[in-house]
Motif scaffolding. Structure first.
Motif, PDB file in Angstrom:
ATOM      1  N   UNK A 164      22.478  44.143  64.965  1.00 17.68           N
ATOM      2  CA  UNK A 164      22.502  43.658  66.340  1.00 17.68           C
ATOM      3  C   UNK A 164      23.826  42.957  66.675  1.00 17.68           C
ATOM      4  N   UNK A 165      24.443  42.321  65.689  1.00 15.83           N
ATOM      5  CA  UNK A 165      25.694  41.615  65.923  1.00 15.83           C
ATOM      6  C   UNK A 165      26.856  42.533  66.266  1.00 15.83           C
ATOM      7  N   UNK A 166      26.694  43.832  66.035  1.00 15.91           N
ATOM      8  CA  UNK A 166      27.776  44.775  66.329  1.00 15.91           C
ATOM      9  C   UNK A 166      27.820  45.182  67.794  1.00 15.91           C
ATOM     10  N   UNK A 167      26.857  44.722  68.568  1.00 21.69           N
ATOM     11  CA  UNK A 167      26.858  44.999  69.999  1.00 21.69           C
ATOM     12  C   UNK A 167      26.739  46.489  70.293  1.00 21.69           C
ATOM     13  N   UNK A 168      27.695  46.997  71.069  1.00 22.83           N
ATOM     14  CA  UNK A 168      27.655  48.391  71.497  1.00 22.83           C
ATOM     15  C   UNK A 168      27.823  49.388  70.372  1.00 22.83           C
ATOM     16  N   UNK A 169      28.366  48.954  69.245  1.00 24.87           N
ATOM     17  CA  UNK A 169      28.564  49.870  68.117  1.00 24.87           C
ATOM     18  C   UNK A 169      27.338  49.951  67.215  1.00 24.87           C
ATOM     19  N   UNK A 170      26.303  49.204  67.561  1.00 18.50           N
ATOM     20  CA  UNK A 170      25.123  49.144  66.685  1.00 18.50           C
ATOM     21  C   UNK A 170      24.486  50.521  66.508  1.00 18.50           C
ATOM     22  N   UNK A 171      24.292  51.249  67.597  1.00 20.66           N
ATOM     23  CA  UNK A 171      23.639  52.550  67.512  1.00 20.66           C
ATOM     24  C   UNK A 171      24.501  53.551  66.755  1.00 20.66           C
ATOM     25  N   UNK A 172      25.834  53.410  66.891  1.00 23.54           N
ATOM     26  CA  UNK A 172      26.740  54.320  66.178  1.00 23.54           C
ATOM     27  C   UNK A 172      26.609  54.112  64.674  1.00 23.54           C
ATOM     28  N   UNK A 173      26.649  52.865  64.232  1.00 24.45           N
ATOM     29  CA  UNK A 173      26.531  52.562  62.807  1.00 24.45           C
ATOM     30  C   UNK A 173      25.140  52.931  62.305  1.00 24.45           C
ATOM     31  N   UNK A 174      24.132  52.669  63.116  1.00 24.28           N
ATOM     32  CA  UNK A 174      22.762  53.027  62.755  1.00 24.28           C
ATOM     33  C   UNK A 174      22.648  54.524  62.505  1.00 24.28           C
ATOM     34  N   UNK A 175      23.186  55.325  63.420  1.00 25.56           N
ATOM     35  CA  UNK A 175      23.149  56.772  63.264  1.00 25.56           C
ATOM     36  C   UNK A 175      23.960  57.241  62.069  1.00 25.56           C
ATOM     37  N   UNK A 176      25.112  56.609  61.820  1.00 25.68           N
ATOM     38  CA  UNK A 176      25.959  56.981  60.686  1.00 25.68           C
ATOM     39  C   UNK A 176      25.238  56.729  59.368  1.00 25.68           C
ATOM     40  N   UNK A 177      24.555  55.602  59.254  1.00 28.52           N
ATOM     41  CA  UNK A 177      23.807  55.292  58.038  1.00 28.52           C
ATOM     42  C   UNK A 177      22.729  56.339  57.792  1.00 28.52           C
ATOM     43  N   UNK A 178      22.034  56.723  58.842  1.00 25.31           N
ATOM     44  CA  UNK A 178      20.970  57.719  58.697  1.00 25.31           C
ATOM     45  C   UNK A 178      21.538  59.079  58.287  1.00 25.31           C
TER      46      UNK A 178
END
Length: 287
Positions: free
Chosen positions: A245-259
C-alpha cells in the motif's frame, strides 16, 4: 493486551478476510479437482451474500438461518444450471459460467426494490465474528480432506486426468461433476454470507469478472495439488496488496509483477508437495 486490542481494532477485517478468501479459493479448487474450469464462483458468492443479507436486514432472520440460506440458494442454482452447462468443458465451460455471472449481475441491477440495484445494500448487520470464519474454514477443510480421500475424491481425480477413461471404468462422470459444482457453489455462498455480514455493504460490482479472476488466481497461485495451496494463495493475495500500500500508484504494478514471477517459476503453485519431497530427498542424499 492493549496492543492486541489496538491491532484487532485496525486489522480485524483484514484477518477475517484471510479466512473468507481461503473459503473462496477452496470453492473453486473443488471444481478444478474434478477437471472443470468454472468461473461462476463469484456469482455464487454474490447470491449467498444477497440472500443472507436480505433475510437479516429486511426480515430479521437469525444469522444461523441466514447462513444456511446463503449456502442453499447458490447450491440450488448450481444444480439447476449444472445440467446443461456441465456438458461443456475447458474454455467453453469457463465462458458459459462467466456469462452466468453477468446474468446474475444484471438481475441484481434490475431488482432494485429487493437488492438496492446499483446502489447495493447498506447497513447490513455486522454479525460475523472471528470464530464464525474460523469454524467455517476448519469444517470446510475437514470435509474436503475427507472427500478427497474417499471413493468420490478418487473419482474426481480420475475424471480430471481423463474423463473418457473414467466413464469407461464405470464412474458416473455427470453425477460427480454435478456434486463438485454444487458443493463449490455452497462454499462460495458461505464465503459471501460471512463477508457481507462483516463489511456492512455489498454491491453488484463486487461479484463480477474481476472477483472471479481473483478467486481463480488464489487457487492457481497457491497450488491445486492439495488443500493447503488454495488457502495459502488466498492469504497471499489478501496480504500482498496491503503490504504494498505504501507504493501508492505503483502498488498494482508490483502486485502483478510478483504474481507473474511466481507463475513463471512455480507453475504448479507455491504449495507443491511433490517438489518438497524431491527437494528434501536430494538433501537427504547429499547428507
Amino acid at each position: 493486551m492493549s496492543g492486541f486490542d489496538n491491532f484487532w481494532a485496525v486489522y480485524s477485517n483484514l484477518v477475517l478476510s484471510l479466512g473468507i478468501n481461503g473459503l473462496l479459493a477452496l470453492s473453486i479448487w473443488l471444481t478444478l479437482a474434478c477437471g472443470m474450469l468454472s468461473m461462476a464462483n463469484a456469482a455464487f458468492m454474490g447470491l449467498g451474500a444477497y440472500a443472507s443479507s436480505i433475510l437479516t436486514l429486511n426480515y430479521g432472520v437469525p444469522y444461523p438461518a441466514a447462513i444456511v440460506a446463503g449456502m442453499a440458494l447458490p447450491a440450488l442454482v448450481a444444480a439447476i444450471m449444472g445440467g446443461p452447462t456441465l456438458r461443456l468443458s475447458g474454455v467453453y465451460l469457463a465462458m458459459a459460467t462467466l456469462a452466468f455471472g453477468e446474468v446474475v449481475r444484471i438481475a441484481v441491477l434490475n431488482t432494485e426494490s429487493l437488492t438496492g440495484g446499483a446502489l447495493g445494500l447498506n447497513g447490513i448487520p455486522q454479525l460475523t465474528q472471528w470464530w464464525h470464519v474460523l469454524l467455517a474454514l476448519v469444517v470446510t477443510l475437514l470435509v474436503l480432506w475427507r472427500l478427497r480421500r474417499s471413493k468420490v475424491g478418487r473419482a474426481f481425480e480420475a475424471i480430471k486426468e481423463d474423463e473418457t477413461a473414467a466413464g469407461l471404468m464405470g464412474i458416473d462422470v455427470g453425477r460427480h461433476k454435478m456434486l463438485a459444482f454444487v458443493l463449490g457453489a455452497a462454499i462460495a455462498g458461505l464465503a459471501g454470507t460471512l463477508n457481507a455480514h462483516l463489511t456492512f455493504f455489498i454491491g453488484p460490482g463486487e461479484y463480477g469478472f474481476n472477483r472471479a479472476v481473483d478467486i481463480l488466481t488464489m487457487t492457481i497461485l497457491g497450488g491445486i495439488n492439495g488443500l493447503t495451496g488454495p488457502v495459502l494463495g488466498g492469504v497471499i493475495l489478501t496480504i500482498l496488496p496491503e503490504m504494498l500500500r505504501g507504493l501508492g500508484g505503483f502498488r498494482l504494478v508490483v502486485n502483478g509483477l510478483v504474481l507473474v514471477l511466481i507463475v513463471l517459476f512455480l507453475p504448479k503453485g507455491i504449495w507443491d508437495p511433490m517438489r518438497f519431497r524431491q527437494w528434501f530427498g536430494r538433501k537427504g542424499e547429499a547428507a
